[in-house]
Design a protein around this motif. Structure first.
Motif, PDB file in Angstrom:
ATOM      1  N   LEU A 239       2.064  -1.275   3.228  1.00 44.37           N
ATOM      2  CA  LEU A 239       1.439  -1.677   4.213  1.00 44.37           C
ATOM      3  C   LEU A 239       1.872  -2.734   4.895  1.00 44.37           C
ATOM      4  O   LEU A 239       1.912  -2.913   6.286  1.00 44.37           O
ATOM      5  CB  LEU A 239      -0.093  -2.064   3.626  1.00 44.37           C
ATOM      6  CG  LEU A 239      -1.052  -1.016   3.351  1.00 44.37           C
ATOM      7  CD1 LEU A 239      -2.306  -1.522   2.945  1.00 44.37           C
ATOM      8  CD2 LEU A 239      -1.096   0.189   4.441  1.00 44.37           C
ATOM      9  N   ASP A 240       2.747  -3.711   4.404  1.00 43.81           N
ATOM     10  CA  ASP A 240       3.456  -4.932   5.114  1.00 43.81           C
ATOM     11  C   ASP A 240       4.697  -4.431   6.100  1.00 43.81           C
ATOM     12  O   ASP A 240       4.841  -4.679   7.082  1.00 43.81           O
ATOM     13  CB  ASP A 240       3.930  -5.756   4.218  1.00 43.81           C
ATOM     14  CG  ASP A 240       3.089  -6.748   3.803  1.00 43.81           C
ATOM     15  OD1 ASP A 240       1.937  -6.953   4.451  1.00 43.81           O
ATOM     16  OD2 ASP A 240       3.136  -7.462   2.488  1.00 43.81           O
ATOM     17  N   ALA A 241       5.379  -3.236   5.255  1.00 43.71           N
ATOM     18  CA  ALA A 241       6.625  -2.738   5.840  1.00 43.71           C
ATOM     19  C   ALA A 241       6.353  -1.640   6.950  1.00 43.71           C
ATOM     20  O   ALA A 241       7.420  -1.503   7.682  1.00 43.71           O
ATOM     21  CB  ALA A 241       7.459  -2.245   4.598  1.00 43.71           C
ATOM     22  N   VAL A 263      -6.456  -6.114  -2.044  1.00 40.44           N
ATOM     23  CA  VAL A 263      -5.572  -5.633  -0.923  1.00 40.44           C
ATOM     24  C   VAL A 263      -6.254  -5.478   0.481  1.00 40.44           C
ATOM     25  O   VAL A 263      -7.428  -5.017   0.533  1.00 40.44           O
ATOM     26  CB  VAL A 263      -5.133  -4.182  -1.361  1.00 40.44           C
ATOM     27  CG1 VAL A 263      -4.272  -3.495  -0.275  1.00 40.44           C
ATOM     28  CG2 VAL A 263      -4.522  -3.925  -2.720  1.00 40.44           C
ATOM     29  N   ASP A 264      -5.534  -5.948   1.294  1.00 36.89           N
ATOM     30  CA  ASP A 264      -6.197  -6.142   2.747  1.00 36.89           C
ATOM     31  C   ASP A 264      -5.693  -4.878   3.544  1.00 36.89           C
ATOM     32  O   ASP A 264      -4.797  -4.523   4.089  1.00 36.89           O
ATOM     33  CB  ASP A 264      -5.327  -7.286   3.455  1.00 36.89           C
ATOM     34  CG  ASP A 264      -5.776  -7.209   5.057  1.00 36.89           C
ATOM     35  OD1 ASP A 264      -6.849  -6.432   5.504  1.00 36.89           O
ATOM     36  OD2 ASP A 264      -5.098  -7.783   5.774  1.00 36.89           O
ATOM     37  N   ILE A 265      -6.841  -4.071   3.447  1.00 37.10           N
ATOM     38  CA  ILE A 265      -6.769  -2.435   4.178  1.00 37.10           C
ATOM     39  C   ILE A 265      -6.932  -2.620   5.547  1.00 37.10           C
ATOM     40  O   ILE A 265      -6.800  -1.539   6.491  1.00 37.10           O
ATOM     41  CB  ILE A 265      -7.926  -1.707   3.370  1.00 37.10           C
ATOM     42  CG1 ILE A 265      -9.059  -2.064   3.643  1.00 37.10           C
ATOM     43  CG2 ILE A 265      -7.516  -1.485   1.914  1.00 37.10           C
ATOM     44  CD1 ILE A 265     -10.220  -0.921   3.301  1.00 37.10           C
ATOM     45  N   GLY A 266      -7.330  -3.825   6.231  1.00 33.77           N
ATOM     46  CA  GLY A 266      -7.495  -3.895   7.512  1.00 33.77           C
ATOM     47  C   GLY A 266      -6.273  -3.746   8.192  1.00 33.77           C
ATOM     48  O   GLY A 266      -6.068  -3.425   9.376  1.00 33.77           O
TER      49      GLY A 266
END
Length: 342
Positions: A239-241, A263-266
């Motif tokens: 999600l970062d990449a 985990v930041d699902i935003g």
């Protein structure tokens, strides 16, 4: 069954139905399968090994309904028998040299397989090379184009860069005009191997935070398509990449299937990204047939003229299948493991 075709054959079997590599043995009393419907009977010359074979051997892979219990989904060989059926794809004849994809049964002397999943073997390619193409290259085609919706000029990240699917994917992405191709791998040797295939840059996940390194390499943008075999342990970093409007294609869970911690699902909203899981073996024949056609149209000419390669780590005899499984389990390979029927 034709009089020239035996009723029993040699096939790789598993003592007690599941176990470690030592449970594998050659069962020379395995019944030869009888083709029905759209199927041909193929006498196998060579078959490819895949990680799903290890999972199935251990009893941890759901085999599609109706699939034979014998391991193996990719092979090369010659057509030994064609039933008189309107379902058989036109243009095939007994004696044709072929390679193809099956729902199972390739670790054997004979296999019954749909004619819709067969491909004519080019004279330029060996039996061993052809046996290493179907599963990995069709999976890479599916992940990159059908699920990942890759377009020319986009960037791609292939996890497990030296795995057979990623080896295919690197070449497919390069052939279709990717702006950059990144990989993760466990050693610099594997990264260099991927670069020789066309990768732009690689990240050693054992020595650095690969997602941070990738963001540095892309000036914070990330990549348009990520193809992941790792699962839970890479979910947060993926999600970062991933870039804005990017796609994360999940094909496996080598790093677990249960997320731990916060985990930041935003990021799904902020990046407008998509996470989608997929599989190939559970797909119906029509879906797989379309992928076969795409492989024949786009990749086969490049195999024939040498632009695409199938690196083979080692070739074993079928009787050495135990050693082949042990080598795959070591995670030291950079290419396909192939068994020839001896």
């Amino acid at each position: 069954m034709s009089s020239s075709i035996p009723t029993t054959m040699k096939a790789v079997d598993i003592r007690n139905g599941k176990g470690d590599a030592s449970a594998l043995f050659i069962n020379d009393q395995t019944p030869v399968p009888q083709p029905t419907g759209s199927q041909a009977l193929v006498k196998i010359k060579a078959f490819g090994l895949n990680r799903m074979d290890l999972l199935q051997r251990e009893g941890n892979y759901p085999v599609p309904a109706g699939a034979p219990k014998t391991l193996g989904v990719e092979f090369s060989g010659t057509i030994a028998q064609l039933p008189d059926s309107s379902d058989v794809e036109h243009g095939w004849k007994v004696g044709d040299e072929v390679f193809g994809l099956a729902y199972g049964g390739a670790y054997a002397e004979y296999i019954a397989v749909s004619t819709h999943m067969l491909i004519h073997k080019p004279s330029e390619l060996s039996w061993e090379i052809c046996a290493g193409i179907p599963e990995t290259w069709i999976t890479a085609t599916q992940a990159l184009f059908l699920i990942g919706e890759f377009k020319k000029g986009q960037s791609v990240l292939w996890h497990a860069g030296a795995s057979s699917v990623s080896i295919a994917g690197i070449q497919l992405a390069k052939g279709e005009g990717a702006s950059a191709i990144y990989v993760t791998a466990s050693s610099q040797e594997k990264i260099d191997f991927c670069k020789n295939l066309g990768a732009t840059q690689g990240f050693n996940y054992k020595e650095s935070n690969w997602s941070e390194e990738l963001l540095k390499a892309t000036d914070g943008k990330g990549v348009d398509v990520i193809v992941d075999f790792v699962g839970a342990s890479y979910f947060n970093q993926n999600l970062d990449a991933v870039a804005r409007d990017g796609r994360i294609v999940n094909l496996g869970f080598l790093g677990g299937n249960t997320l731990k911690g916060d985990v930041d699902i935003g990021r799904f909203l902020r990046k407008r990204c998509r996470f989608e899981g997929s599989s190939l073996r559970s797909r119906d024949e029509t879906y797989q047939g379309k992928l076969r056609d795409q492989l024949v149209e786009h990749a086969l000419p490049r195999f024939k003229d040498g632009r695409f390669h199938v690196p083979v780590e080692k070739v074993f005899k079928m009787s050495e299948v135990k050693q082949a499984h042990e080598l795959m389990e070591s995670n030291q390979t950079k290419g396909k493991l192939i068994c020839v029927v001896d």
